[in-house]
Design an enzyme around this catalytic site. Structure first.
Site, short mmCIF file in Angstrom:
data_model
loop_
_atom_site.label_atom_id
_atom_site.label_comp_id
_atom_site.label_asym_id
_atom_site.label_seq_id
_atom_site.Cartn_x
_atom_site.Cartn_y
_atom_site.Cartn_z
N GLY A 119 1.30 -1.16 0.21
CA GLY A 119 -0.19 0.40 0.34
C GLY A 119 0.68 1.30 -0.55
O GLY A 119 2.26 1.39 0.18
N CYS A 120 0.45 2.72 -0.26
CA CYS A 120 1.07 3.51 -0.37
C CYS A 120 1.48 4.24 1.00
O CYS A 120 2.61 4.63 1.29
CB CYS A 120 -0.11 5.00 -0.77
SG CYS A 120 -1.10 4.92 -0.17
N TYR A 121 0.83 4.06 1.91
CA TYR A 121 1.16 4.58 3.48
C TYR A 121 2.12 3.30 3.59
O TYR A 121 3.06 4.07 4.48
CB TYR A 121 -0.04 4.78 4.42
CG TYR A 121 -0.77 5.73 4.34
CD1 TYR A 121 -0.56 7.25 3.82
CD2 TYR A 121 -2.38 5.54 4.42
CE1 TYR A 121 -1.45 8.18 3.63
CE2 TYR A 121 -3.01 6.77 3.91
CZ TYR A 121 -2.88 8.12 3.80
OH TYR A 121 -3.49 9.07 3.41
N SER A 152 5.37 4.86 2.46
CA SER A 152 6.72 5.42 2.92
C SER A 152 6.47 5.39 4.90
O SER A 152 7.60 5.64 4.86
CB SER A 152 4.93 6.61 2.99
OG SER A 152 4.63 6.37 3.83
#
Length: 344
Positions: free
Chosen positions: A148-150, A153
């Site tokens: 996932g994107c979160y 990061s």
């Protein structure tokens, strides 16, 4: 040439895949599916692709895609990729899923956080697709669950600290995301009047990416990691800025932290560690596959504050998926991804 198919080609991650792959010297895009726009050329739907990819979108046809392609990217709602992957594996076709179907070690966790009556994928051998951790496993993988994107990061931001046992396992994460992270389909929260000149928290303490973060961070740390996570929707199209608050186990200055990060990521092309006093900004990674990381030590509270910035559609989704594909097929990892961020 690697022959590629994309299911869900007209969503934001799908069209971002096409943008990147259209300039990939070792890829041929063979199959694009869309339920909404089939029979139209992709460049008629997204004119940014005119002359780069004018392929006609087709109805969903699993058998056709598998007969034509070496790898299939699935950019579909949760629950669809497991059905495709099961058949693809039998035929020797690789699968990279940009959804959540293959991100979890334990299927029951997936089912708990992603509501729906999904097919149990526990028997499908898969690899979690963060190259900076699982590169060797990805090389041999048949099925990759793109992160996932979160979580991308956050995991990249915290990995050096957890690997070296520098911080405690209770972490607070505050993230801001561009509106494209909510997807292509219109909704009330994505309306211009709701997003413009506005920033708001959502899914506080119950975002679906929490168990994904905790799963991977705990494996890095070697014991349970707990994440308090608050995501925010920011008035921008692309980008994620995550700020992580970590309790140091002992006193440490920012230069020592910098040396730990630079040593840890010295061989990782897509992770850039900023010098002390410089902080990440989404504008500085816009349109690229890079992750920028910065930090500061709050001596008053003995807290290490880590910041990371990515483009949610590139390193947070489609770019990382192409990075995984390159690894799976023995292609130089930064092929088609050596993109200078767009600034300003």
């Amino acid at each position: 040439m690697v022959k590629v198919g994309i299911f869900g080609a007209t969503g934001y991650t799908g069209v971002e895949l096409i943008r990147i792959l259209s300039k990939h010297e070792k890829v041929e895009i063979k199959y694009l599916s869309s339920q909404s726009y089939n029979t139209k050329a992709i460049s008629d739907v997204y004119s940014s692709l005119i002359g780069f990819c004018d392929k006609v979108l087709e109805e969903v046809d699993f058998q056709k895609a598998m007969s034509e392609c070496d790898v299939i990217f699935t950019a579909l709602p949760s629950g669809h990729a497991s059905k495709i992957a099961r058949e693809a594996v039998k035929k020797g076709v690789k699968v990279i899923d940009l959804g959540a179907d293959f991100r979890f070690d334990d299927y029951s966790v997936y089912k708990e956080w992603y509501s729906g009556d999904y097919e149990d994928y526990g028997d499908i051998k898969r690899v979690y697709g963060i190259p900076e951790i699982y590169r060797d496993d990805i090389k041999e993988a048949q099925v990759v669950g793109n992160p996932g994107c979160y979580p991308t990061s956050v995991i990249l931001g915290l990995m050096p600290l957890l690997k070296n046992g520098i911080i405690e396992g209770n972490i607070i994460v505050d993230s801001k995301s561009g509106v494209s992270g909510a997807g292509h389909n219109p909704s009330y929260n994505n309306m211009y009047a709701e997003c413009n000149e506005n920033i708001k928290a959502y899914n506080v303490a119950k975002h679906r990416h929490i168990p994904e973060m905790e799963q991977e961070l705990s494996k890095i740390f070697g014991e349970k990691v707990s994440v308090v996570f608050t995501p925010h929707l920011a008035p921008m199209t692309r980008g994620i800025l995550s700020t992580m608050y970590c309790k140091l186990k002992k006193d440490m200055d920012v230069n020592t932290v910098y040396n730990i990060y630079t040593d840890f990521y010295k061989n990782e092309y897509f992770v850039k560690v900023l010098k002390p006093g410089n902080y990440p900004a989404t504008k500085n990674v816009y349109g690229s596959n890079f992750c920028h990381i910065g930090f500061e030590v709050d001596k008053h509270t003995n807290t290490l504050i880590v910041m990371s910035a990515i483009d949610n559609l590139v390193k947070g989704a489609s770019g990382q998926a192409v990075q995984n594909m390159n690894i799976m097929f023995g292609i130089e990892e930064n092929t088609a991804l050596d993109i200078v961020p767009i600034y300003p």
